[in-house]
Design a protein around this motif. Sequence first.
Motif, PDB file in Angstrom:
ATOM      1  N   LEU A  50      28.489 -42.469 -57.858  1.00 31.28           N
ATOM      2  CA  LEU A  50      28.056 -41.314 -57.025  1.00 31.28           C
ATOM      3  C   LEU A  50      29.081 -40.391 -56.292  1.00 31.28           C
ATOM      4  N   TRP A  90      31.184 -38.812 -59.255  1.00 30.95           N
ATOM      5  CA  TRP A  90      30.361 -37.640 -59.420  1.00 30.95           C
ATOM      6  C   TRP A  90      30.454 -36.377 -58.704  1.00 30.95           C
ATOM      7  N   TRP A  91      30.441 -36.445 -57.572  1.00 30.31           N
ATOM      8  CA  TRP A  91      30.219 -35.448 -56.363  1.00 30.31           C
ATOM      9  C   TRP A  91      31.857 -34.772 -56.450  1.00 30.31           C
ATOM     10  N   TYR A  92      32.732 -35.739 -56.481  1.00 29.95           N
ATOM     11  CA  TYR A  92      34.271 -35.229 -56.322  1.00 29.95           C
ATOM     12  C   TYR A  92      34.466 -34.415 -57.917  1.00 29.95           C
ATOM     13  N   HIS A 114      32.403 -32.935 -59.859  1.00 35.63           N
ATOM     14  CA  HIS A 114      31.634 -31.846 -60.013  1.00 35.63           C
ATOM     15  C   HIS A 114      32.165 -30.813 -59.190  1.00 35.63           C
ATOM     16  N   HIS A 115      32.538 -31.154 -57.759  1.00 33.35           N
ATOM     17  CA  HIS A 115      33.100 -30.185 -56.921  1.00 33.35           C
ATOM     18  C   HIS A 115      34.234 -29.313 -57.347  1.00 33.35           C
TER      19      HIS A 115
END
Length: 212
Positions: free
Chosen positions: A104, A107-109, A111-112
């Motif tokens: 997760l 994924w955040w990194y 996506h950002h």
Amino acid sequence: MFPFIHVGSLNIGTYGLCILIGAVAGVGVALIRAKRRNFPVEDTLFLSFFALIGVGVGAKILYLITILPDLIEHFQEIFTSLEAINLLFTNGFVFYGGLIGAVLAIWWYTHHFKLDFWQSVELLIPSVPLIHAFDPPIGVAFTNSPVAPNGIPLFPVQLLEAGLNLLLFFFLLWFARKPRPQGRVLGAYAIAYAVIRFALEFLRYDYARGIL
């Protein structure tokens, strides 16, 4: 088994030391592989840090979920004692929660910062069993354990798991040498580790978790 290394008046906990060594080794491997794949080294370093944070947070959250009935029953006793709070948040982690937390966080990194998620995951995945192999075979003592039987010779499950994780690390390095379909390297790791952990559960003194 050496729970502490004594350097003069300084006591160094081998559990934390082994985790640190594993993390450094795992990140180092990821950086080497990033250079070979022309993946940004700086992003690899930050991805590794985010993944390690995700491991800690995810592993702790899943552990708290597994003991939720006890937390509710003894809520007042636990959260009115600084010592109990410290023990609660510094002891007890569940590996699969850490794996979910790491994915997760990646994924955040990605996506950002607009990076390819699967490429990032499969760059870091081979490092996971290497880090896990240091978790830690020399940092466990069963002389004053509240869970394991004390003073009874036990099968060295930690050493076996460390060895199997090292074998899995080398397998994943070989498997990831060639381009694979999205998710294939992560899937290979998840399946292989699940088989390893399932087999090891029969050797662990861990009745508290039951069949789950």
